[in-house]
Structure formats: structure tokens, C-alpha cells
Design a protein around this motif. Structure first.
Motif: not given
Length: 293
Positions: A256, A260-263, A265-267
Motif C-alpha cells: 500500500s 494516495s489516500q484516494k487510491e 480507498q479505491q483498493e
């Protein structure tokens, strides 16, 4: 095989899961979380996972007896006692460049530990061979991220990955002397921009490589020709090892770190441990041998 075949077997959420090693004797999987300084022991039968905090970056492991592991820390090699958690340093390395640490490693059939380094400066990493007599040999220079390595089933060929160059190299290998020669590019993924990471060799001589930033594990034959890819639910699979009762299950670590935080959250499963049932059979890993065992 397809993405639906990949099973999430441990919600590890590792920063940088790496170096899976199957313990045939006890039917369990060793693996590490590099930057969390943890050596893990995972029991597939119970899904129980426990770990040792080794107090330093830990990038590679190999069995060195029934209750001991040889571990590669940032700049040294040590033994980890699996009964007590005690760490015994055995060799420290003075790397020529300061921004360097140990990376991936494996033992050959003669009990020699092959371990590479990773360096922030291009071309400054090295491949070493740590022998049972305690000596450390330089086997290759000019690397940047010395990574996934292995041997063909007949031991005539040695494979070495340089992730930063997007390449997997093949060498002629001499078992008795532990020497390598005639380096050539076997697999080149430069056009894709993905980085081959850890690898495993099956009994047919195929190479299974985790593709960092590639969302997949790729399988190549011994000529370097791609056979197929297995889609992963994570962007950064890191390494692979065959395990299970018949060595037909492919365990896959992931990372991990750097997302990014967004990435993340997506995975959400980034950093977890996965398993892929295959129609292939792996080869047992070799142990490190030394005079004190």
C-alpha cells in the motif's frame, strides 16, 4: 485463471508485503512487511497470522533450520529464533553508496543465500552471495533495484530482476561453484512502464512475476514469452511463492506504500495477502546451511 480465482486470505494491510517463503515441513507461509519491521508466520489452515517485530527494515527471509530464519535487515544479515524472537547478527555490509539497503533474496540448492540491494542512485546496487562459511561475495554490479531471483528446475539458469530497468535477466549458472555468467535480457517490460518485482519458478520452468503498478501477476515461459496474466485487485503486487500441500497454490504479497489516500480507498485490500490456486506445481524453497546449525 482470472481475477475471480484470486483469494484474499489475510487482511494484512501491509505497507510493503514481500518475500513469501513456503515452509513445507510445517505447512505455513513466512512473509515480511518491510517498513513495519515485521516477519510474519501465516497458517493457511486456520488463517492465523502472527509476527515478530525485528526493529529494522526487513526485506528477505529464508529458513535456516526448523525453528530459525536467516533474515536480511537494512544493512546486515541475522538469524531470527522462531521460539524466542531473539535476533543474532551474523554479517554487516558496508554499502558503497549511502542510500542503499538490502532487498530480495533466496537460497540456492547448496545453501548459499543470494541477496541483492536497492539504491536511490541508478546503477549503484549490487547482487551478493552469502556462503555457508560466512563469506560474502559480490556477484553482479550496476543494478538499481536488485529484485526477484530464482533458478531453472535443472539449475542451469539463474534469473535476476532489475525492477528499475523493467527487465528480468537470465544467466548461465554453475551449481558447484555458484557462479553466474553470460547475462542476457530474457524479459523486457519497458514499453509498459510496469516493474517486475518478486518471482517464482514452477516445475515446468515457467517464471511467475508480480508486476508492480501492473495490477497483475504475469507468467512467462523459459524463453521469455508471455503465457498469460492474472488480474489482481491491487495495483502493487510485490512477490509470489508456491505453497500448499501440493505446491500448487500461488501466494502473492502486495503493498500500500506510495498510494494516495484516494487510491487506498479505491483498493482497500492493498497490502493484503492473496492466494491463487493454479494448475502448476512449484518447487520447494531451499534452506540456508552453516556450520553452526
Amino acid at each position: 485463471m482470472n481475477q475471480s480465482s484470486v483469494q484474499n486470505v489475510l487482511n494484512a494491510r501491509a505497507r510493503l508485503g514481500e518475500s513469501p517463503v513456503w515452509d513445507v515441513e510445517n505447512q505455513r507461509l513466512f512473509w515480511v512487511d518491510v517498513y513495519n519491521h515485521r516477519v510474519h508466520l501465516f497458517d493457511p489452515a486456520t488463517r492465523h497470522d502472527r509476527f515478530f517485530d525485528v526493529g529494522d527494515v526487513v526485506s528477505a527471509i529464508q529458513k535456516a533450520g526448523s525453528d530459525r530464519l536467516l533474515i536480511a535487515l537494512s544493512k546486515s544479515l541475522a538469524f531470527l529464533d522462531l521460539q524466542t524472537g531473539e535476533i543474532t547478527p551474523i554479517s554487516e555490509v558496508q554499502f558503497p553508496h549511502p542510500q542503499t539497503r538490502f532487498n530480495d533474496g533466496k537460497c540456492d540448492s547448496q545453501g548459499r543465500f543470494w541477496i541483492g540491494s536497492i539504491c536511490e542512485a541508478s546503477g549503484q546496487a549490487t547482487l551478493y552471495r552469502y556462503d555457508p562459511d560466512g563469506s560474502l561475495q559480490i556477484m553482479e554490479r550496476g543494478l538499481t533495484i536488485s529484485n526477484g531471483l530464482g533458478w531453472s528446475p535443472d539449475e542451469s539458469t539463474f534469473y535476476l530482476t532489475d525492477s528499475a530497468q523493467h527487465k528480468i535477466y537470465a544467466y548461465d549458472f554453475e551449481v558447484e561453484t555458484g557462479t553466474i555468467s553470460d547475462r542476457r535480457v530474457l524479459i523486457d517490460l519497458s514499453d509498459e512502464g510496469v516493474e517486475p518485482d518478486g518471482l517464482a519458478i514452477d516445475s515446468e520452468g515457467n517464471l511467475w512475476s508480480a508486476l508492480w503498478n501492473g495490477w497483475c501477476v504475469a507468467c512467462f515461459n523459459s524463453k521469455g514469452e508471455e503465457i498469460f496474466r492474472v488480474r489482481m485487485p491491487v495495483q502493487r503486487p510485490t512477490s509470489v511463492a508456491f505453497g500448499g500441500t501440493n505446491l500448487t497454490d500461488l501466494y502473492i504479497t502486495s503493498a500500500s506504500i506510495g498510494l494516495s489516500q484516494k487510491e487506498i480507498q479505491q483498493e482497500i485490500t492493498a497490502g493484503d495477502l492473496f492466494c491463487l490456486p493454479t494448475n502448476s506445481t512449484g518447487m520447494p524453497s531451499h534452506q540456508f546451511f552453516n556450520s553452526s546449525m
